[in-house]
Design a protein around this motif. Structure first.
Motif, PDB file in Angstrom:
ATOM      1  N   MET A 287       0.832  -1.207   0.000  1.00  0.00           N
ATOM      2  CA  MET A 287       0.000   0.000   0.000  1.00  0.00           C
ATOM      3  C   MET A 287       0.863   1.251   0.000  1.00  0.00           C
ATOM      4  O   MET A 287       0.506   2.266  -0.615  1.00  0.00           O
ATOM      5  CB  MET A 287      -0.971  -0.006   1.182  1.00  0.00           C
ATOM      6  N   VAL A 288       2.018   1.208   0.660  1.00  0.00           N
ATOM      7  CA  VAL A 288       2.910   2.365   0.677  1.00  0.00           C
ATOM      8  C   VAL A 288       3.550   2.573  -0.692  1.00  0.00           C
ATOM      9  O   VAL A 288       3.549   3.681  -1.240  1.00  0.00           O
ATOM     10  CB  VAL A 288       3.998   2.200   1.758  1.00  0.00           C
ATOM     11  N   ILE A 289       4.091   1.511  -1.270  1.00  0.00           N
ATOM     12  CA  ILE A 289       4.741   1.630  -2.576  1.00  0.00           C
ATOM     13  C   ILE A 289       3.735   2.008  -3.657  1.00  0.00           C
ATOM     14  O   ILE A 289       4.008   2.843  -4.525  1.00  0.00           O
ATOM     15  CB  ILE A 289       5.458   0.319  -2.954  1.00  0.00           C
ATOM     16  N   ASN A 290       2.548   1.408  -3.611  1.00  0.00           N
ATOM     17  CA  ASN A 290       1.524   1.748  -4.595  1.00  0.00           C
ATOM     18  C   ASN A 290       1.022   3.183  -4.427  1.00  0.00           C
ATOM     19  O   ASN A 290       0.658   3.840  -5.407  1.00  0.00           O
ATOM     20  CB  ASN A 290       0.357   0.772  -4.503  1.00  0.00           C
ATOM     21  N   ALA A 291       0.994   3.669  -3.177  1.00  0.00           N
ATOM     22  CA  ALA A 291       0.604   5.063  -2.944  1.00  0.00           C
ATOM     23  C   ALA A 291       1.614   6.010  -3.573  1.00  0.00           C
ATOM     24  O   ALA A 291       1.252   7.028  -4.174  1.00  0.00           O
ATOM     25  CB  ALA A 291       0.478   5.334  -1.444  1.00  0.00           C
ATOM     26  N   PHE A 292       2.895   5.675  -3.448  1.00  0.00           N
ATOM     27  CA  PHE A 292       3.911   6.474  -4.134  1.00  0.00           C
ATOM     28  C   PHE A 292       3.730   6.390  -5.649  1.00  0.00           C
ATOM     29  O   PHE A 292       3.932   7.374  -6.369  1.00  0.00           O
ATOM     30  CB  PHE A 292       5.318   5.989  -3.756  1.00  0.00           C
ATOM     31  N   GLY A 293       3.355   5.210  -6.139  1.00  0.00           N
ATOM     32  CA  GLY A 293       3.123   5.048  -7.575  1.00  0.00           C
ATOM     33  C   GLY A 293       1.970   5.901  -8.068  1.00  0.00           C
ATOM     34  O   GLY A 293       2.045   6.527  -9.133  1.00  0.00           O
ATOM     35  N   ILE A 294       0.872   5.948  -7.297  1.00  0.00           N
ATOM     36  CA  ILE A 294      -0.269   6.800  -7.651  1.00  0.00           C
ATOM     37  C   ILE A 294       0.134   8.267  -7.611  1.00  0.00           C
ATOM     38  O   ILE A 294      -0.235   9.059  -8.489  1.00  0.00           O
ATOM     39  CB  ILE A 294      -1.448   6.541  -6.691  1.00  0.00           C
ATOM     40  N   ALA A 295       0.893   8.630  -6.581  1.00  0.00           N
ATOM     41  CA  ALA A 295       1.325  10.024  -6.439  1.00  0.00           C
ATOM     42  C   ALA A 295       2.166  10.464  -7.624  1.00  0.00           C
ATOM     43  O   ALA A 295       1.952  11.541  -8.195  1.00  0.00           O
ATOM     44  CB  ALA A 295       2.107  10.193  -5.138  1.00  0.00           C
ATOM     45  N   ILE A 296       3.126   9.639  -8.034  1.00  0.00           N
ATOM     46  CA  ILE A 296       4.014  10.047  -9.126  1.00  0.00           C
ATOM     47  C   ILE A 296       3.274  10.054 -10.458  1.00  0.00           C
ATOM     48  O   ILE A 296       3.590  10.854 -11.344  1.00  0.00           O
ATOM     49  CB  ILE A 296       5.276   9.152  -9.182  1.00  0.00           C
ATOM     50  N   THR A 297       2.277   9.183 -10.611  1.00  0.00           N
ATOM     51  CA  THR A 297       1.473   9.212 -11.841  1.00  0.00           C
ATOM     52  C   THR A 297       0.736  10.534 -11.962  1.00  0.00           C
ATOM     53  O   THR A 297       0.709  11.155 -13.036  1.00  0.00           O
ATOM     54  CB  THR A 297       0.459   8.048 -11.849  1.00  0.00           C
ATOM     55  N   THR A 298       0.129  10.979 -10.867  1.00  0.00           N
ATOM     56  CA  THR A 298      -0.586  12.255 -10.881  1.00  0.00           C
ATOM     57  C   THR A 298       0.368  13.419 -11.101  1.00  0.00           C
ATOM     58  O   THR A 298       0.083  14.340 -11.879  1.00  0.00           O
ATOM     59  CB  THR A 298      -1.362  12.448  -9.564  1.00  0.00           C
ATOM     60  N   PHE A 299       1.508  13.408 -10.423  1.00  0.00           N
ATOM     61  CA  PHE A 299       2.486  14.486 -10.575  1.00  0.00           C
ATOM     62  C   PHE A 299       2.988  14.579 -12.012  1.00  0.00           C
ATOM     63  O   PHE A 299       3.040  15.664 -12.599  1.00  0.00           O
ATOM     64  CB  PHE A 299       3.670  14.274  -9.624  1.00  0.00           C
TER      65      PHE A 299
END
Length: 449
Positions: A287-299
């Motif tokens: 969940m932590v790594i995927n949250a970073f993945g979602i964040a960088i996709t949006t950025f």
């Protein structure tokens, strides 16, 4: 009047963290939401019910839902790009097409899920003692699948425009609701796996309503109008162009996991229960790594739409450092507390012993996945989806399937099954690094963070 967009103009590390924390806390509550089912049936019904909820059932649900979540990521990327560019008309079309798609897909995929549940469970060689409960859970879950898909697309839209807080609020409310219903239906009403499934579907219905109401808010660039929910050809093609590869990637991941589950099922109920529970415990890492993945996709998506390519690569670098630091801390924690964590789910000593061995075998290699998660998210945000999908499907999914049929018969056992994970992560990480260095846009010289 729209506020200043901090994702395209603010300090990168600070905005990443501000965007990341609501996502990771939201994912945490979503995991509690899912894990509550496992804990309740494991402690109050038995290890057969624990295996039923966490084994083959989880793999089938992930296969169907994961495909749609991949598709909805296409909507999130397109919306983030239009939002970054200030293109209200195309954002409007994409939003309403996304909702129409989630409703249609929820109905169709729910029916398909109900029809294939029984045959797929048999194909996966699900142990006979858990077959009935597994089938019951899937029938109820797929009956309410449309609510899950509406929530996923609605929360994806909110995150795409930089709002990661309100999806968190939805998950907190529905998580608490799900736990209360689990206790009422399973512990008090003794409904077993049926009670867990009903609690899950009802909670998902509430989450779908809540996120939809949030998007109905007036005077926003991304306002939803219920009467305007319809398919727009250009928007649908854009969503599918980016979302379909992500959806197929998810399907391949889950097909590989389904095949692995088949081999795990052959090792007996205790191993099935330990394997399914492991997936609940180590979910805190994903969940932590995927949250970073979602964040960088949006950025990356918003900066791409805004023409700020100088910020894209810098965002990836900052996000990568944060992700690796988190991966190390979480892996060490899970490794050290493997046994007490298993005691939360079950009192069966054999299940606990098998599960602890699994965790201590695999956790030291989890850092290998970080590169894949962050780089694939970044590339997706820039609209580069086909090659990353092929790299993941070949390097992770196909390799694991080949491993099961080529290596496992020679060296049978759970250790050989687990070894397929670090091997596939390592190879795929190298492929992603090569592709990223070659293809990802470089920032302009002289631009600071």
């Amino acid at each position: 009047m729209e506020k200043k967009n901090q994702i395209t103009e603010g300090v990168i590390w600070k905005q990443l963290l501000l965007f990341f924390f609501p996502i990771v806390f939201g994912t945490f509550f979503q995991q509690i939401y899912n894990t509550a089912d496992t804990i309740v049936v494991g402690r109050f019904v038995g290890k057969e019910a624990l295996a039923a909820v966490g084994g083959s059932v989880a793999q089938i649900v992930n296969l169907i839902v994961g495909f749609f979540v991949g598709l909805s990521s296409g909507a999130a990327v397109v919306i983030s790009q239009f939002y970054g560019a200030g293109d209200k008309k195309n954002l409007h079309h994409t939003l309403h097409t996304s909702y129409a798609f989630s409703i249609a897909a929820g109905i169709v995929m729910g029916i398909i899920g109900i029809l294939i549940s029984g045959p797929v469970l048999e194909l996966m060689k699900t142990p006979e003692e858990i077959m009935r409960d597994s089938r019951t859970y899937l029938y109820i879950y797929f009956g309410g699948l449309v609510f899950n898909l509406i929530y996923n697309v609605g929360s994806s839209v909110l995150r795409a425009v930089g709002d990661s807080k309100r999806p968190l609020y939805v998950l907190i409310v529905t998580c608490i609701l799900n736990i209360i219903l689990d206790i009422i239906l399973v512990v008090w009403a003794h409904m077993g796996v049926t009670g867990v499934a009903v609690a899950t579907v009802f909670s998902q219905a509430v989450s779908a309503v809540m996120v939809t109401v949030m998007l109905l808010k007036k005077d926003t660039m991304y306002q939803l109008h219920l009467k305007k929910i319809a398919f727009h050809g250009t928007a649908l093609r854009s969503i599918l162009r980016i979302g379909l590869p992500a959806g197929l990637e998810s399907v391949m991941y889950n097909i590989a996991n389904l095949i692995i589950q088949i081999f795990v099922n052959k090792l007996g109920t205790d191993t099935v229960a330990a394997w399914g529970t492991f997936a609940k415990i180590d979910a805190v890492f994903w969940m932590v790594i995927n949250a970073f993945g979602i964040a960088i996709t949006t950025f990356v998506g918003q900066n791409y739409g805004a023409g700020r390519k100088d910020r894209m690569r810098k965002s990836v670098r900052v996000c990568m450092v944060m992700s690796y630091a988190s991966a190390v801390v979480l892996s060490v924690f899970l490794f050290a507390f493997a046994e007490p964590l298993y005691h939360i789910f079950t009192t069966d000593s054999n299940v606990i012993n098998i599960g602890v061995h699994m965790m201590q075998f695999l956790l030291p290699s989890y850092f290998l996945y970080v590169m894949i998660g962050i780089l694939s998210g970044a590339l997706r945000g820039a609209g580069k989806v086909l090659v990353p999908m092929l790299l993941t499907c070949g390097g992770v999914c196909v390799l694991r399937i080949v491993w099961m049929f080529a290596v496992l018969p020679v060296v049978p056992g759970i250790d050989t099954i687990m070894l397929s994970y670090p091997v596939s992560w390592g190879i795929t990480s190298v492929l992603f690094i090569i592709y990223y260095i070659k293809k990802f846009p470089k920032p302009e010289k002289g631009m600071g963070m």
